[in-house]
Design a protein around this motif. Sequence first.
Motif, PDB file in Angstrom:
ATOM      1  N   UNK A 126       0.827  -1.212   0.000  1.00 28.25           N
ATOM      2  CA  UNK A 126       0.000   0.000   0.000  1.00 28.25           C
ATOM      3  C   UNK A 126       0.862   1.265   0.000  1.00 28.25           C
ATOM      4  N   UNK A 127       1.916   1.267   0.811  1.00 26.36           N
ATOM      5  CA  UNK A 127       2.804   2.427   0.864  1.00 26.36           C
ATOM      6  C   UNK A 127       3.530   2.627  -0.463  1.00 26.36           C
ATOM      7  N   UNK A 128       3.970   1.536  -1.062  1.00 29.15           N
ATOM      8  CA  UNK A 128       4.653   1.593  -2.358  1.00 29.15           C
ATOM      9  C   UNK A 128       3.712   2.166  -3.417  1.00 29.15           C
ATOM     10  N   UNK A 129       2.471   1.722  -3.401  1.00 28.93           N
ATOM     11  CA  UNK A 129       1.501   2.204  -4.383  1.00 28.93           C
ATOM     12  C   UNK A 129       1.132   3.656  -4.129  1.00 28.93           C
ATOM     13  N   UNK A 130       1.077   4.060  -2.866  1.00 28.45           N
ATOM     14  CA  UNK A 130       0.841   5.472  -2.555  1.00 28.45           C
ATOM     15  C   UNK A 130       1.973   6.332  -3.092  1.00 28.45           C
ATOM     16  N   UNK A 131       3.167   5.800  -3.023  1.00 30.18           N
ATOM     17  CA  UNK A 131       4.337   6.540  -3.489  1.00 30.18           C
ATOM     18  C   UNK A 131       4.408   6.618  -5.013  1.00 30.18           C
ATOM     19  N   UNK A 132       4.116   5.505  -5.698  1.00 28.31           N
ATOM     20  CA  UNK A 132       4.343   5.439  -7.136  1.00 28.31           C
ATOM     21  C   UNK A 132       3.082   5.375  -7.997  1.00 28.31           C
ATOM     22  N   UNK A 133       1.904   5.275  -7.394  1.00 28.42           N
ATOM     23  CA  UNK A 133       0.671   5.122  -8.166  1.00 28.42           C
ATOM     24  C   UNK A 133       0.429   6.220  -9.194  1.00 28.42           C
ATOM     25  N   UNK A 134       0.819   7.436  -8.871  1.00 30.47           N
ATOM     26  CA  UNK A 134       0.581   8.536  -9.802  1.00 30.47           C
ATOM     27  C   UNK A 134       1.571   8.557 -10.969  1.00 30.47           C
ATOM     28  N   UNK A 135       2.577   7.701 -10.945  1.00 30.63           N
ATOM     29  CA  UNK A 135       3.522   7.640 -12.060  1.00 30.63           C
ATOM     30  C   UNK A 135       2.857   7.139 -13.336  1.00 30.63           C
ATOM     31  N   UNK A 136       1.681   6.543 -13.200  1.00 30.15           N
ATOM     32  CA  UNK A 136       0.983   5.972 -14.350  1.00 30.15           C
ATOM     33  C   UNK A 136      -0.166   6.835 -14.819  1.00 30.15           C
ATOM     34  N   UNK A 164      -2.363   9.942 -16.056  1.00 29.04           N
ATOM     35  CA  UNK A 164      -2.344  11.185 -16.835  1.00 29.04           C
ATOM     36  C   UNK A 164      -3.761  11.718 -16.782  1.00 29.04           C
ATOM     37  N   UNK A 165      -4.099  12.272 -15.624  1.00 29.93           N
ATOM     38  CA  UNK A 165      -5.424  12.825 -15.446  1.00 29.93           C
ATOM     39  C   UNK A 165      -6.470  11.828 -14.980  1.00 29.93           C
ATOM     40  N   UNK A 166      -6.035  10.648 -14.550  1.00 35.28           N
ATOM     41  CA  UNK A 166      -7.012   9.705 -14.001  1.00 35.28           C
ATOM     42  C   UNK A 166      -6.503   9.129 -12.679  1.00 35.28           C
ATOM     43  N   UNK A 167      -7.435   8.635 -11.908  1.00 34.51           N
ATOM     44  CA  UNK A 167      -7.108   7.957 -10.656  1.00 34.51           C
ATOM     45  C   UNK A 167      -6.431   6.632 -10.999  1.00 34.51           C
ATOM     46  N   UNK A 168      -5.391   6.247 -10.274  1.00 33.02           N
ATOM     47  CA  UNK A 168      -4.745   4.959 -10.565  1.00 33.02           C
ATOM     48  C   UNK A 168      -5.747   3.801 -10.511  1.00 33.02           C
ATOM     49  N   UNK A 169      -5.590   2.877 -11.421  1.00 33.07           N
ATOM     50  CA  UNK A 169      -6.467   1.712 -11.512  1.00 33.07           C
ATOM     51  C   UNK A 169      -5.745   0.471 -10.997  1.00 33.07           C
ATOM     52  N   UNK A 170      -6.485  -0.611 -10.876  1.00 33.01           N
ATOM     53  CA  UNK A 170      -5.860  -1.874 -10.497  1.00 33.01           C
ATOM     54  C   UNK A 170      -4.806  -2.266 -11.534  1.00 33.01           C
TER      55      UNK A 170
END
Length: 135
Positions: A82-92, A94-100
Motif C-alpha cells: 500500500x505504501x509503495x503504491x501510494x508513493x508510485x501510483x501517480x507515475x501511471x 495522466x489525469x485519471x485515478x490509478x487503476x488496479x
Amino acid sequence: MLFAAIFLCLLPLGMSAISSHCLDCICSLESGCRPLACKWDVNSPSCGYYQLKQVYWIDCGKPGGSLTACALDKSCATRCVKAYMSRYGTHCTRGHTPTCEDYARIHNGGPGGCHRSATLGYWSKIRARGCSKYS
C-alpha cells in the motif's frame, strides 16, 4: 512503519488507494497468498506473500525490521505494498485515478512498470484472477 503511515496520510484527496480486491489478486498470483520463503528471482531474492524484493521493501519504508520479516507477515507485507503504491501510483496516471491495472503493473515492473509492455502479461494474469481495471 511511520514512513508508510506518512505516505497513506499524504494521499491526495480524490485519489483512491489500491483496493483490497486488487491486493488479493496480486497476492494470489504472487504466492497463492502464502508466506513463501525467499527465493532467487531476476537478480535478487523475492519473498513472502507479494514476492517483495529488497528495493521494493526499502521504497515502502522498511517496515517490520527486515525484508524477510515483513514479507512473511501478511499485515506488514500488505502495508508495504500500500505504501509503495501510494508513493508510485501517480507515475501511471495522466489525469485519471490509478487503476488496479496501474497498480499491478507497478508491482511487477517498478515505478514505471505501467509504461512498459513487458508488464502486460502480468496484468493479463491478474485479470485471470478476477480483477478488472477498476477492481
